[in-house]
Design an enzyme around this catalytic site. Structure first.
Site, PDB file in Angstrom:
ATOM      1  N   LYS A 182       0.885  -1.055  -0.096  1.00 59.04           N
ATOM      2  CA  LYS A 182       0.114  -0.100   0.110  1.00 59.04           C
ATOM      3  C   LYS A 182       1.004   1.024   0.177  1.00 59.04           C
ATOM      4  O   LYS A 182       1.932   1.241   0.505  1.00 59.04           O
ATOM      5  CB  LYS A 182      -0.923   0.079   1.112  1.00 59.04           C
ATOM      6  CG  LYS A 182      -0.364   0.039   2.437  1.00 59.04           C
ATOM      7  CD  LYS A 182       0.088   1.543   2.995  1.00 59.04           C
ATOM      8  CE  LYS A 182      -1.278   2.497   2.840  1.00 59.04           C
ATOM      9  NZ  LYS A 182      -1.015   3.958   3.427  1.00 59.04           N
ATOM     10  N   THR A 193       4.501   6.538   4.386  1.00 55.13           N
ATOM     11  CA  THR A 193       3.107   6.013   4.557  1.00 55.13           C
ATOM     12  C   THR A 193       2.884   4.663   3.789  1.00 55.13           C
ATOM     13  O   THR A 193       1.842   4.153   3.603  1.00 55.13           O
ATOM     14  CB  THR A 193       1.974   6.690   4.352  1.00 55.13           C
ATOM     15  OG1 THR A 193       1.221   7.348   5.575  1.00 55.13           O
ATOM     16  CG2 THR A 193       1.062   6.519   3.369  1.00 55.13           C
ATOM     17  N   GLU A 280      -0.590   9.816  -5.426  1.00 53.71           N
ATOM     18  CA  GLU A 280      -1.902  10.814  -5.529  1.00 53.71           C
ATOM     19  C   GLU A 280      -2.050  11.726  -6.376  1.00 53.71           C
ATOM     20  O   GLU A 280      -1.008  12.664  -6.729  1.00 53.71           O
ATOM     21  CB  GLU A 280      -2.035  11.539  -4.003  1.00 53.71           C
ATOM     22  CG  GLU A 280      -2.121  10.487  -2.970  1.00 53.71           C
ATOM     23  CD  GLU A 280      -1.802  10.944  -1.712  1.00 53.71           C
ATOM     24  OE1 GLU A 280      -2.171  10.356  -0.515  1.00 53.71           O
ATOM     25  OE2 GLU A 280      -1.092  12.012  -1.399  1.00 53.71           O
TER      26      GLU A 280
END
Length: 408
Positions: A182, A193, A280
């Site tokens: 992820k 992250t 993103e």
């Protein structure tokens, strides 16, 4: 999974079962969402483990726990919490990790150091122990789940589930490798992250697995960037259950060690590329190749300077072959470079050489290349033999939209 699916998404692959790996997912409800957000993977006795973790000076207590447990080299379980990074949470965060580890080790009858933990999500909020405990109870009671369920459960701002598989021959035995990962933003893994987990049925000594994973990491996860921000929680763990029937790999001289190391590096590269494809707001997958630097490390730093430049990334988002921005990024990297030796290519077409634009170069193939989704930027420094490749994505309005309302 959130936001609209990345235009660079790849379909979820067919993944084989790995003997000795039993995944479960449950709802801990760390956030107000209707999805599974706690993952528990049970691992057969005898499983060895290796890992690389963030170089951030503000790591989460989960990262610190993994670092302390990795030298033991043995694993029986992995627990991943999504929606809460449990980072920058002081004693409460450490207490939550200890509770998770103790609960799982008691349930499995194993040592605490054989339980590995990760958390991802918002920084600064302690992992709620009551929710974690209820989630663990539900996970232990749940039937084994699919790889897809596991991958969905570890995601946060990811827009598609990311996994990969490969195999290797060790002697006459085929061993399988599966990886799930992820990561979408706060991506500039410097590890060691982003959370990634690799599972294999191969039998490998932990020291050798660590050596192989470290080497694979250097040419894959450490060569990607979405936004130059290194997470507090970056972790990649590899688990080898030893269930395949072959003599254990103890050193690189063992039969099949080379083949397994190559397969592991291939799997890591696949996973690293998937993270960039889900950057993103990303609409372009960009490969940056630097050649002619004074050393490989110098080439790597120059490549990251190009890949992390907001001006380079926005130019590519706008399909503009603005080679001057690449010159800027080379020049600011703090590495040896000589303006009048530098050459730059977009999509294999040389647009600048020896410090000036290439007279009369054909812009049509360059424009066509930049309209595609896979972009190649090359810079030759002209000083030596050092070379490096890194992967990144473009920078669009979508990145701002996702991160401006991340906590809401």
């Amino acid at each position: 999974m959130s936001h609209s699916v990345s235009p660079l998404a790849l379909p979820f692959p067919d993944l084989p079962a790995i003997a000795g790996v039993t995944p479960h997912v449950a709802r801990a409800r760390y956030k107000d969402w209707d999805r599974c957000d706690l993952s528990l993977v049970e691992l057969a006795p005898g499983t060895t483990v290796a890992g690389v973790t963030t170089t951030s000076k503000c790591p989460s207590p989960e990262v610190e726990w993994c670092r302390s447990a990795l030298p033991q080299g043995s694993a029986r379980a992995l627990v991943v919490s999504a929606g809460n990074a449990n980072a920058f949470t002081g004693g409460k965060g450490r207490d939550a990790v200890q509770m998770v580890v103790n609960t799982v080790s008691a349930q499995l009858g194993c040592a605490a150091q054989e339980v590995f933990v990760s958390a991802t999500g918002v920084i600064g909020v302690p992992l709620p122990q009551d929710k974690a405990r209820a989630g663990l109870d539900a996970a232990f009671a749940a039937a084994p789940c699919s790889w897809r369920d596991l991958t969905d459960a570890i995601g946060t701002t990811d827009t598609f589930a990311k996994a990969a598989t490969t195999s290797a021959m060790i002697g006459d035995r085929r061993v399988e490798l599966v990886g799930v990962i992820k990561g979408s933003g706060m991506i500039a893994p410097d590890m060691a992250t982003m959370l990634g987990y690799i599972f294999t049925d191969a039998a490998i000594a932990p020291a050798l697995l660590q050596q192989m994973l470290g080497a694979a990491n250097r040419s894959t996860f450490n060569c990607i960037t979405v936004d130059s921000d290194t997470s507090t929680s970056d972790t990649v763990l590899a688990f080898a259950t030893g269930q395949a029937d072959h003599p254990r790999l103890d050193t690189m001289d063992s039969v099949g060690a080379d083949a397994f190391a190559a397969a592991l590096a291939d799997l890591c590269r696949q996973l690293a590329h998937l993270v960039v494809r889900d950057g993103e707001g990303a609409t372009k997958f960009i490969e940056v190749r630097v050649t002619g630097a004074v050393s490989g490390d110098s080439a790597h730093r120059i490549a990251l300077s190009i890949a992390n430049s907001p001006l380079v990334k926005t130019a590519i988002a706008g399909e503009d072959a603005n080679w001057g921005r690449v010159v800027m990024a080379v020049g600011k990297a703090g590495e040896p470079a000589e303006r009048d030796l530098l050459s730059i290519c977009f999509g294999g077409v040389e647009v600048a050489a020896q410090g000036v634009v290439v007279e009369g170069y054909d812009e049509a193939p360059v424009a066509a290349h930049l309209k595609g989704q896979e972009i190649l930027v090359e810079a030759d420094i002209g000083l030596g033999q050092g070379h490096a490749t890194v992967w990144t994505c473009d920078l669009t309005h979508g990145y701002i939209s996702i991160n401006a309302d991340y906590r809401s």
